[in-house]
Scaffold this motif. Structure first.
Motif, PDB file in Angstrom:
ATOM      1  N   TRP A   7       0.855  -1.185   0.000  1.00 40.86           N
ATOM      2  CA  TRP A   7       0.000   0.000   0.000  1.00 40.86           C
ATOM      3  C   TRP A   7       0.890   1.234   0.000  1.00 40.86           C
ATOM      4  O   TRP A   7       2.094   1.163   0.207  1.00 40.86           O
ATOM      5  CB  TRP A   7      -0.960   0.014   1.194  1.00 40.86           C
ATOM      6  N   HIS A   8       0.278   2.370  -0.277  1.00 44.81           N
ATOM      7  CA  HIS A   8       1.025   3.628  -0.387  1.00 44.81           C
ATOM      8  C   HIS A   8       0.394   4.660   0.545  1.00 44.81           C
ATOM      9  O   HIS A   8      -0.822   4.714   0.707  1.00 44.81           O
ATOM     10  CB  HIS A   8       0.980   4.156  -1.829  1.00 44.81           C
ATOM     11  N   GLY A   9       1.254   5.485   1.129  1.00 48.21           N
ATOM     12  CA  GLY A   9       0.764   6.563   1.975  1.00 48.21           C
ATOM     13  C   GLY A   9       0.998   6.304   3.446  1.00 48.21           C
ATOM     14  O   GLY A   9       1.130   5.172   3.894  1.00 48.21           O
ATOM     15  N   CYS A  10       1.036   7.402   4.191  1.00 48.29           N
ATOM     16  CA  CYS A  10       1.326   7.318   5.621  1.00 48.29           C
ATOM     17  C   CYS A  10       0.990   8.687   6.229  1.00 48.29           C
ATOM     18  O   CYS A  10       0.728   9.652   5.509  1.00 48.29           O
ATOM     19  CB  CYS A  10       2.807   6.981   5.819  1.00 48.29           C
ATOM     20  N   HIS A  11       0.990   8.742   7.547  1.00 54.17           N
ATOM     21  CA  HIS A  11       0.886  10.046   8.205  1.00 54.17           C
ATOM     22  C   HIS A  11       2.011  10.173   9.213  1.00 54.17           C
ATOM     23  O   HIS A  11       2.487   9.183   9.774  1.00 54.17           O
ATOM     24  CB  HIS A  11      -0.494  10.253   8.839  1.00 54.17           C
ATOM     25  N   LYS A  12       2.456  11.379   9.438  1.00 52.07           N
ATOM     26  CA  LYS A  12       3.679  11.631  10.196  1.00 52.07           C
ATOM     27  C   LYS A  12       3.469  11.385  11.695  1.00 52.07           C
ATOM     28  O   LYS A  12       2.451  11.784  12.257  1.00 52.07           O
ATOM     29  CB  LYS A  12       4.144  13.065   9.947  1.00 52.07           C
ATOM     30  N   VAL A  13       4.478  10.722  12.307  1.00 53.33           N
ATOM     31  CA  VAL A  13       4.341  10.366  13.713  1.00 53.33           C
ATOM     32  C   VAL A  13       5.524  10.787  14.583  1.00 53.33           C
ATOM     33  O   VAL A  13       5.430  10.718  15.809  1.00 53.33           O
ATOM     34  CB  VAL A  13       4.142   8.830  13.872  1.00 53.33           C
ATOM     35  N   SER A  14       6.633  11.236  13.980  1.00 45.65           N
ATOM     36  CA  SER A  14       7.778  11.600  14.811  1.00 45.65           C
ATOM     37  C   SER A  14       8.705  12.552  14.068  1.00 45.65           C
ATOM     38  O   SER A  14       8.451  12.930  12.922  1.00 45.65           O
ATOM     39  CB  SER A  14       8.546  10.347  15.246  1.00 45.65           C
ATOM     40  N   THR A  68       5.397   3.749   2.574  1.00 46.57           N
ATOM     41  CA  THR A  68       4.314   3.637   3.543  1.00 46.57           C
ATOM     42  C   THR A  68       4.908   3.115   4.836  1.00 46.57           C
ATOM     43  O   THR A  68       6.120   3.152   5.036  1.00 46.57           O
ATOM     44  CB  THR A  68       3.215   2.688   3.013  1.00 46.57           C
ATOM     45  N   ASP A  69       4.058   2.652   5.738  1.00 49.34           N
ATOM     46  CA  ASP A  69       4.483   1.967   6.954  1.00 49.34           C
ATOM     47  C   ASP A  69       3.670   0.675   7.013  1.00 49.34           C
ATOM     48  O   ASP A  69       2.446   0.713   6.921  1.00 49.34           O
ATOM     49  CB  ASP A  69       4.211   2.839   8.183  1.00 49.34           C
ATOM     50  N   PHE A  70       4.339  -0.460   7.118  1.00 56.69           N
ATOM     51  CA  PHE A  70       3.632  -1.741   7.088  1.00 56.69           C
ATOM     52  C   PHE A  70       2.569  -1.827   8.174  1.00 56.69           C
ATOM     53  O   PHE A  70       1.545  -2.489   8.004  1.00 56.69           O
ATOM     54  CB  PHE A  70       4.627  -2.889   7.234  1.00 56.69           C
ATOM     55  N   PHE A  71       2.779  -1.128   9.287  1.00 58.96           N
ATOM     56  CA  PHE A  71       1.837  -1.207  10.404  1.00 58.96           C
ATOM     57  C   PHE A  71       0.973   0.055  10.549  1.00 58.96           C
ATOM     58  O   PHE A  71       0.391   0.290  11.607  1.00 58.96           O
ATOM     59  CB  PHE A  71       2.588  -1.497  11.707  1.00 58.96           C
ATOM     60  N   VAL A  72       0.878   0.837   9.473  1.00 53.83           N
ATOM     61  CA  VAL A  72       0.032   2.025   9.523  1.00 53.83           C
ATOM     62  C   VAL A  72      -1.424   1.607   9.753  1.00 53.83           C
ATOM     63  O   VAL A  72      -1.890   0.573   9.258  1.00 53.83           O
ATOM     64  CB  VAL A  72       0.169   2.857   8.223  1.00 53.83           C
ATOM     65  N   GLU A  73      -2.142   2.398  10.529  1.00 54.66           N
ATOM     66  CA  GLU A  73      -3.487   2.033  10.965  1.00 54.66           C
ATOM     67  C   GLU A  73      -4.457   1.801   9.809  1.00 54.66           C
ATOM     68  O   GLU A  73      -5.273   0.869   9.850  1.00 54.66           O
ATOM     69  CB  GLU A  73      -4.047   3.132  11.886  1.00 54.66           C
ATOM     70  N   GLU A  74      -4.372   2.616   8.785  1.00 53.49           N
ATOM     71  CA  GLU A  74      -5.324   2.519   7.676  1.00 53.49           C
ATOM     72  C   GLU A  74      -5.202   1.220   6.886  1.00 53.49           C
ATOM     73  O   GLU A  74      -6.104   0.879   6.110  1.00 53.49           O
ATOM     74  CB  GLU A  74      -5.143   3.717   6.727  1.00 53.49           C
ATOM     75  N   ALA A  75      -4.105   0.507   7.056  1.00 53.74           N
ATOM     76  CA  ALA A  75      -3.892  -0.732   6.306  1.00 53.74           C
ATOM     77  C   ALA A  75      -4.294  -1.980   7.093  1.00 53.74           C
ATOM     78  O   ALA A  75      -4.050  -3.104   6.631  1.00 53.74           O
ATOM     79  CB  ALA A  75      -2.428  -0.843   5.886  1.00 53.74           C
ATOM     80  N   ILE A  96      10.843  -5.931   6.910  1.00 56.49           N
ATOM     81  CA  ILE A  96       9.719  -5.035   7.183  1.00 56.49           C
ATOM     82  C   ILE A  96      10.174  -3.886   8.073  1.00 56.49           C
ATOM     83  O   ILE A  96      10.728  -4.092   9.154  1.00 56.49           O
ATOM     84  CB  ILE A  96       8.567  -5.809   7.853  1.00 56.49           C
ATOM     85  N   LEU A  97       9.926  -2.657   7.615  1.00 62.39           N
ATOM     86  CA  LEU A  97      10.351  -1.454   8.320  1.00 62.39           C
ATOM     87  C   LEU A  97       9.148  -0.695   8.855  1.00 62.39           C
ATOM     88  O   LEU A  97       8.147  -0.537   8.153  1.00 62.39           O
ATOM     89  CB  LEU A  97      11.149  -0.558   7.368  1.00 62.39           C
ATOM     90  N   THR A  98       9.253  -0.209  10.110  1.00 61.93           N
ATOM     91  CA  THR A  98       8.133   0.536  10.684  1.00 61.93           C
ATOM     92  C   THR A  98       8.607   1.574  11.695  1.00 61.93           C
ATOM     93  O   THR A  98       9.655   1.424  12.317  1.00 61.93           O
ATOM     94  CB  THR A  98       7.139  -0.418  11.383  1.00 61.93           C
ATOM     95  N   LYS A  99       7.838   2.642  11.820  1.00 61.85           N
ATOM     96  CA  LYS A  99       7.990   3.595  12.916  1.00 61.85           C
ATOM     97  C   LYS A  99       6.976   3.319  14.019  1.00 61.85           C
ATOM     98  O   LYS A  99       7.025   3.927  15.072  1.00 61.85           O
ATOM     99  CB  LYS A  99       7.804   5.030  12.405  1.00 61.85           C
ATOM    100  N   ARG A 100       6.067   2.391  13.751  1.00 62.85           N
ATOM    101  CA  ARG A 100       4.973   2.110  14.690  1.00 62.85           C
ATOM    102  C   ARG A 100       5.264   0.823  15.475  1.00 62.85           C
ATOM    103  O   ARG A 100       4.524  -0.142  15.425  1.00 62.85           O
ATOM    104  CB  ARG A 100       3.652   2.022  13.925  1.00 62.85           C
ATOM    105  N   ALA A 101       6.351   0.859  16.229  1.00 65.10           N
ATOM    106  CA  ALA A 101       6.770  -0.327  16.974  1.00 65.10           C
ATOM    107  C   ALA A 101       5.682  -0.812  17.922  1.00 65.10           C
ATOM    108  O   ALA A 101       5.512  -2.022  18.125  1.00 65.10           O
ATOM    109  CB  ALA A 101       8.046  -0.021  17.763  1.00 65.10           C
ATOM    110  N   GLY A 102       4.918   0.104  18.489  1.00 66.22           N
ATOM    111  CA  GLY A 102       3.878  -0.253  19.439  1.00 66.22           C
ATOM    112  C   GLY A 102       2.730  -1.033  18.837  1.00 66.22           C
ATOM    113  O   GLY A 102       1.923  -1.631  19.572  1.00 66.22           O
ATOM    114  N   ARG A 103       2.626  -1.073  17.514  1.00 71.34           N
ATOM    115  CA  ARG A 103       1.544  -1.795  16.853  1.00 71.34           C
ATOM    116  C   ARG A 103       1.967  -3.176  16.346  1.00 71.34           C
ATOM    117  O   ARG A 103       1.128  -3.948  15.890  1.00 71.34           O
ATOM    118  CB  ARG A 103       0.989  -0.984  15.667  1.00 71.34           C
ATOM    119  N   ILE A 104       3.255  -3.479  16.418  1.00 73.59           N
ATOM    120  CA  ILE A 104       3.747  -4.723  15.817  1.00 73.59           C
ATOM    121  C   ILE A 104       3.095  -5.944  16.449  1.00 73.59           C
ATOM    122  O   ILE A 104       2.499  -6.782  15.759  1.00 73.59           O
ATOM    123  CB  ILE A 104       5.280  -4.827  15.941  1.00 73.59           C
TER     124      ILE A 104
END
Length: 290
Positions: A7-14, A68-75, A96-104
């Motif tokens: 998927w494509h797209g993300c929103h900024k978190v940090s 994108t972020d593999f663990f982004v909420e919208e996905a 797999i790369l993510t900034k959303r470690a808390g969702r893994i």
């Protein structure tokens, strides 16, 4: 390195998202990066050529989630399907790369157990705050293979206590690019390189970024190829222990032998590429077609 963005797209978190390269590139194309959408090439790892062979050859590595972020909420609605694709290609490594470690942990597949043999989980650690936040979470997540990416590196990072756990096989590091790039300091990259050397963890300084500071002097390097070459010439990259992926033939594969990671096949221009340590080829170098 081949990239797979289901998927494509993300929103900024940090802080590292402030000058996100994807927001810059999408703006040039008139795309709203904050809107997450499923990509047409969602099943790219499963596609085959006319001869029946997979277009992504066995033994290749795929970087997952660079636009994108593999663990982004919208996905959340599509992620189970993405895990299914990964399960169908046990002959390919997915990083797999993510900034959303808390969702893994809450979004791993039901059969994950202590991890898939062909998946490396990686978090981004752009400064000390995010390193402490994300690495402390990742060390408690079950996974066969782990790494982190200090990019864009916008401050010094002390990851010694996390590397000391012995859970990390790979650290990538790089400066920031495009709109409003913040400086990356040689001393910050060297500090991480030294930490990795002490723990025998592979450290790959992939690029300097547009603004690079060494010995108090600021260098402007807009050309990414030059950035990559300068990172290579710095001598900071270090080959530590290698991940021991246990790959096996995919169902319906034309191969019936154990699959090994692909090496070689690089072109002459790859000899001084900053990503050489952690790349096993792409369509540019031809390794994936060799």
């Amino acid at each position: 390195m081949i990239i797979w963005n289901p998927w494509h797209g993300c929103h900024k978190v940090s802080e590292g998202c402030q000058h996100c390269y994807m927001y810059f590139l999408d703006r040039m194309r008139g795309i709203d990066t904050s809107k997450v959408s499923r990509n047409a090439n969602f099943d790219m790892p499963l596609k085959r050529g006319r001869d029946g062979r997979f277009k992504v050859a066995p033994g290749m590595e795929l970087l997952v989630g660079l636009s994108t972020d593999f663990f982004v909420e919208e996905a959340d609605a599509w992620r189970d399907e993405a895990w299914a694709v990964i399960r169908k290609r046990p002959d390919v490594v997915f990083r797999i790369l993510t900034k959303r470690a808390g969702r893994i942990r809450d979004h791993l597949p039901s059969d994950w157990g202590d991890g898939y043999e062909n998946v490396m989980l990686q978090v981004t650690t752009e400064n000390q705050t995010r390193a402490d936040e994300r690495l402390s979470i990742l060390v408690d997540v079950p996974a066969k293979y782990k790494g982190f990416m200090a990019a864009p590196l916008i401050g010094p990072v002390d990851a010694e206590r996390y590397l000391a756990t012995g859970q990390f096989e790979q650290v990538l590091c790089g400066g920031e690019n495009y709109d409003g790039a913040r400086p990356c300091h040689y001393e910050w990259a060297k500090g991480l390189s030294d930490q990795c050397r002490r723990r025998n963890v592979t450290f790959d300084f992939i690029e300097t970024g547009t603004v690079f500071v060494k010995d108090g002097k600021e260098y402007r390097i807009p050309d990414k190829r030059v950035q990559s070459r300068q990172a290579y010439l710095s001598g900071l990259s270090f080959q530590g222990r290698m991940p021991q992926y246990k790959l096996r033939p995919a169902e319906g594969s034309l191969f019936d032998e154990p699959i090994a990671l692909r090496t070689g096949g690089f072109r002459e221009a790859c000899a001084t590429c900053g990503s050489r340590l952690t790349c096993n080829g792409c369509s540019n170098c031809g390794a994936c077609e060799s």
